[in-house]
Design a protein around this motif. Structure first.
Motif, PDB file in Angstrom:
ATOM      1  N   MET A 132      24.437  27.881   8.025  1.00 22.94           N
ATOM      2  CA  MET A 132      24.938  27.894   6.640  1.00 22.94           C
ATOM      3  C   MET A 132      26.434  28.121   6.675  1.00 22.94           C
ATOM      4  SD  MET A 132      22.588  30.063   4.085  1.00 22.94           S
ATOM      5  CE  MET A 132      20.961  30.058   4.736  1.00 22.94           C
TER       6      MET A 132
ATOM      7  N   LEU B  29      29.907  29.588   5.602  1.00 20.31           N
ATOM      8  CA  LEU B  29      30.148  30.933   5.120  1.00 20.31           C
ATOM      9  C   LEU B  29      30.617  30.952   3.726  1.00 20.31           C
ATOM     10  CD1 LEU B  29      30.614  33.499   4.977  1.00 20.31           C
ATOM     11  CD2 LEU B  29      32.205  33.295   6.718  1.00 20.31           C
ATOM     12  N   LEU B  30      31.303  31.834   3.422  1.00 18.30           N
ATOM     13  CA  LEU B  30      31.834  32.139   2.138  1.00 18.30           C
ATOM     14  C   LEU B  30      32.158  31.052   1.176  1.00 18.30           C
ATOM     15  CD1 LEU B  30      34.888  33.685   3.685  1.00 18.30           C
ATOM     16  CD2 LEU B  30      32.750  34.744   3.406  1.00 18.30           C
TER      17      LEU B  30
ATOM     18  N   LEU C 154      23.013  41.964  14.259  1.00 16.78           N
ATOM     19  CA  LEU C 154      23.029  41.818  12.804  1.00 16.78           C
ATOM     20  C   LEU C 154      23.304  40.357  12.487  1.00 16.78           C
ATOM     21  CD1 LEU C 154      24.744  41.657   9.966  1.00 16.78           C
ATOM     22  CD2 LEU C 154      23.002  43.407  10.038  1.00 16.78           C
ATOM     23  N   THR C 155      22.414  39.749  11.719  1.00 19.42           N
ATOM     24  CA  THR C 155      22.680  38.380  11.268  1.00 19.42           C
ATOM     25  C   THR C 155      22.412  38.332   9.769  1.00 19.42           C
ATOM     26  OG1 THR C 155      20.446  37.480  11.447  1.00 19.42           O
ATOM     27  CG2 THR C 155      21.779  37.478  13.432  1.00 19.42           C
TER      28      THR C 155
ATOM     29  N   ASP D 120      22.058  35.673   6.032  1.00 19.60           N
ATOM     30  CA  ASP D 120      22.031  34.385   5.340  1.00 19.60           C
ATOM     31  C   ASP D 120      22.369  34.618   3.889  1.00 19.60           C
ATOM     32  OD1 ASP D 120      20.927  32.634   7.426  1.00 19.60           O
ATOM     33  OD2 ASP D 120      19.127  33.857   7.204  1.00 19.60           O
TER      34      ASP D 120
ATOM     35  N   LEU E  99      20.212  40.383   7.273  1.00 23.19           N
ATOM     36  CA  LEU E  99      20.779  40.767   5.984  1.00 23.19           C
ATOM     37  C   LEU E  99      20.794  39.578   5.037  1.00 23.19           C
ATOM     38  CD1 LEU E  99      24.021  42.772   5.543  1.00 23.19           C
ATOM     39  CD2 LEU E  99      24.022  40.417   4.762  1.00 23.19           C
TER      40      LEU E  99
ATOM     41  N   ALA F 104      22.579  38.111   2.095  1.00 22.21           N
ATOM     42  CA  ALA F 104      23.906  38.346   1.512  1.00 22.21           C
ATOM     43  C   ALA F 104      23.932  37.867   0.066  1.00 22.21           C
ATOM     44  CB  ALA F 104      24.969  37.645   2.359  1.00 22.21           C
TER      45      ALA F 104
ATOM     46  N   ASP G 110      28.922  44.702   6.309  1.00 22.43           N
ATOM     47  CA  ASP G 110      27.573  44.247   6.664  1.00 22.43           C
ATOM     48  C   ASP G 110      27.289  44.491   8.145  1.00 22.43           C
ATOM     49  OD1 ASP G 110      27.170  43.204   4.125  1.00 22.43           O
ATOM     50  OD2 ASP G 110      27.610  41.121   4.701  1.00 22.43           O
ATOM     51  N   ILE G 111      28.288  44.205   8.953  1.00 28.46           N
ATOM     52  CA  ILE G 111      28.073  44.248  10.402  1.00 28.46           C
ATOM     53  C   ILE G 111      28.186  45.676  10.932  1.00 28.46           C
ATOM     54  CG2 ILE G 111      29.050  43.510  12.624  1.00 28.46           C
ATOM     55  CD1 ILE G 111      29.906  40.879  11.136  1.00 28.46           C
TER      56      ILE G 111
ATOM     57  N   VAL H 132      26.631  39.689  17.106  1.00 27.76           N
ATOM     58  CA  VAL H 132      26.441  38.914  15.888  1.00 27.76           C
ATOM     59  C   VAL H 132      26.248  37.439  16.251  1.00 27.76           C
ATOM     60  CG1 VAL H 132      27.399  38.393  13.612  1.00 27.76           C
ATOM     61  CG2 VAL H 132      28.006  40.528  14.738  1.00 27.76           C
TER      62      VAL H 132
ATOM     63  N   GLN I   4      31.972  30.766  11.896  1.00 28.52           N
ATOM     64  CA  GLN I   4      31.998  32.189  11.542  1.00 28.52           C
ATOM     65  C   GLN I   4      32.863  33.017  12.489  1.00 28.52           C
ATOM     66  OE1 GLN I   4      29.596  33.960   9.178  1.00 28.52           O
ATOM     67  NE2 GLN I   4      29.503  31.965   8.223  1.00 28.52           N
TER      68      GLN I   4
HETATM   69  N1  TRP Z   1      28.561  34.548   5.645  1.00 27.10           N
HETATM   70  C1  TRP Z   1      27.292  34.265   6.250  1.00 27.10           C
HETATM   71  C2  TRP Z   1      26.859  32.841   5.919  1.00 27.10           C
HETATM   72  O1  TRP Z   1      27.330  32.227   4.997  1.00 27.10           O
HETATM   73  C3  TRP Z   1      26.254  35.205   5.760  1.00 27.10           C
HETATM   74  C4  TRP Z   1      26.579  36.598   6.126  1.00 27.10           C
HETATM   75  C5  TRP Z   1      26.888  37.605   5.274  1.00 27.10           C
HETATM   76  C6  TRP Z   1      26.591  37.130   7.437  1.00 27.10           C
HETATM   77  N2  TRP Z   1      27.095  38.754   5.974  1.00 27.10           N
HETATM   78  C7  TRP Z   1      26.934  38.506   7.291  1.00 27.10           C
HETATM   79  C8  TRP Z   1      26.376  36.594   8.704  1.00 27.10           C
HETATM   80  C9  TRP Z   1      27.069  39.329   8.392  1.00 27.10           C
HETATM   81  C10 TRP Z   1      26.507  37.434   9.814  1.00 27.10           C
HETATM   82  C11 TRP Z   1      26.847  38.780   9.651  1.00 27.10           C
HETATM   83  O2  TRP Z   1      26.006  32.329   6.609  1.00 27.10           O
END
Ligand code: TRP
Length: 371
Positions: free
Chosen positions: A1, A3-4, A49-50, A52, A83, A85, A179-180, A188, A194
């Motif tokens: 996916m 990211l942001l 930590l991962t 979506d 996690l 998100a 998050d991490i 990660v 990313q």
């Molecule tokens: N940004 C990631 C994405 O779009 C999702 C995500 C949010 C993430 N926090 C995270 C991935 C922390 C890894 C670690 O897929």
């Protein structure tokens, strides 16, 4: 996916193909291979930590790209936290009311793919207040210019000078650091896009340690585990994505899968070969079949050869439906039991909250903000 990216504000950044000349990328690849070996030797050293974004049902690109890898790590004995998100999607949607469905859909996809809530933690970051509060001290450790240099942020910012970008979106890479780091993750799994986000997390961890825990590093400086998975295309040859209608969702029916594969783009050459550079659409179908059958793409191409695209599509439909059948059966069971999905998420949220509460208390202690 990706990211942001906030679809409402800007199109998602296309995934960049691997460039063998990019030194930092090949260094990250090399390091990931070392890490993979280290995980096999001593899985308990790692906390993964991962995450979506809950943007809709997961598809076969996620299964072969990230889900299978998470399950593999879990099965090796690595502590895996997944996690959801949800804060990263709050501005994306036409109607905020669709969020719970997407969140529970993700939980169902995870469980169906083999994540086991007894061994891993699945939670939504909006539900864990102390995690979100870590963002404030973290924001104090980076400059606006540093955040603005992040490629995804820069791209969003660039078009309009930030006029169409929410300030939350601007600060996503810092949120991601919370998050991490809230659970002291040191690994990660990420795609190439990313890597810059993880770099900012590493900067924040180092700066926090230097300033507030000199000589006794508190946060790990987490490392990237780059996915080895090939990038899968959608049935139209573009990036596989739900919003383009070219993705085969894990939850799709067998008929729907057959329909999507039947409509897949191919080319005019009769003989099926595996040439990702020259024939990306055909190669993608061959690759998907190979992943589904646990064979090499060359084997699959050789098997079909002169029988052509129709035979390839028939094989792919069969292979995908066969491979996904147990997963889909499990998913149907989970989807029929919303109480269970709610419980899994509530348990995960609670576990994450306990960890984040402790981290925030320690952070306050180190920052001398406990009165
Ligand atoms: N940004 C990631 C994405 O779009 C999702 C995500 C949010 C993430 N926090 C995270 C991935 C922390 C890894 C670690 O897929």
């Amino acid at each position: 996916m990706p990211l942001l990216t906030t679809p409402a504000l800007a199109p998602p950044a296309p995934a960049r193909p691997a460039d063998p000349l990019d030194a930092s990328f090949s260094a990250a690849q090399q390091r990931s291979r070392e890490l993979t070996a280290a995980i096999r030797r001593d899985p308990r050293r790692f906390r993964v930590l991962t995450g979506d974004r809950p943007t809709g049902p997961l598809h076969v690109g996620h299964l072969f790209g990230t889900l299978a890898n998470r399950v593999r790590l879990q099965d090796l004995g690595v502590g895996v936290t997944v996690l959801i998100a949800d804060y990263q999607t709050i501005t994306d949607r036409d109607s905020p009311g669709t969020l719970p469905g997407d969140v529970f859909g993700l939980v169902a996809d995870y469980l169906a793919a083999g994540l086991d809530p007894q061994r891993c933690t699945i939670f939504a970051h909006s539900q864990v207040e102390p995690l979100n509060q870590l963002m404030l001290p973290f924001l104090s450790l980076v400059s606006v210019a540093e955040v603005a240099r992040n490629p995804t942020v820069k791209e969003e910012f660039g078009a309009t000078g930030g006029a169409a970008m929410s300030a939350l979106m601007f600060s996503y890479p810092v949120h991601q650091a919370a998050d991490i780091l809230f659970g002291h993750a040191n690994l990660v799994p990420v795609g190439r896009d990313q890597l810059p986000h993880l770099e900012l997390t590493r900067i924040i961890a180092r700066r926090f340690n230097d300033r507030y825990a000199p000589g006794r590093p508190y946060f790990p400086v987490p490392e990237a585990l780059l996915s080895e998975a090939p990038l899968l295309l959608g049935m139209d040859g573009g990036k596989m994505s739900k919003s383009r209608g070219n993705a085969i969702a894990l939850a799709a029916s067998e008929d729907e899968t057959a329909r999507l594969v039947r409509g897949a783009r191919t080319d005019t050459q009769r003989v099926i070969t595996y040439q990702p550079g020259e024939r990306p659409e055909v190669a993608n179908l061959v690759l998907l079949a190979a992943l589904s059958l646990d064979r090499t793409p060359e084997q699959v191409a050789g098997e079909i050869g002169p029988r052509g695209a129709a035979a390839l599509k028939a094989l792919l439909t069969e292979a995908l439906n066969e491979r996904l059948r147990p997963l889909r059966a499990r998913r149907r069971e989970f989807a029929a039991d919303p109480g269970y999905l709610r419980q899994v998420l509530a348990d995960g949220n609670e576990r994450a909250r306990q960890i984040a509460t402790r981290t925030l208390a320690e952070v306050r202690q180190m920052m001398h903000t406990r009165y």
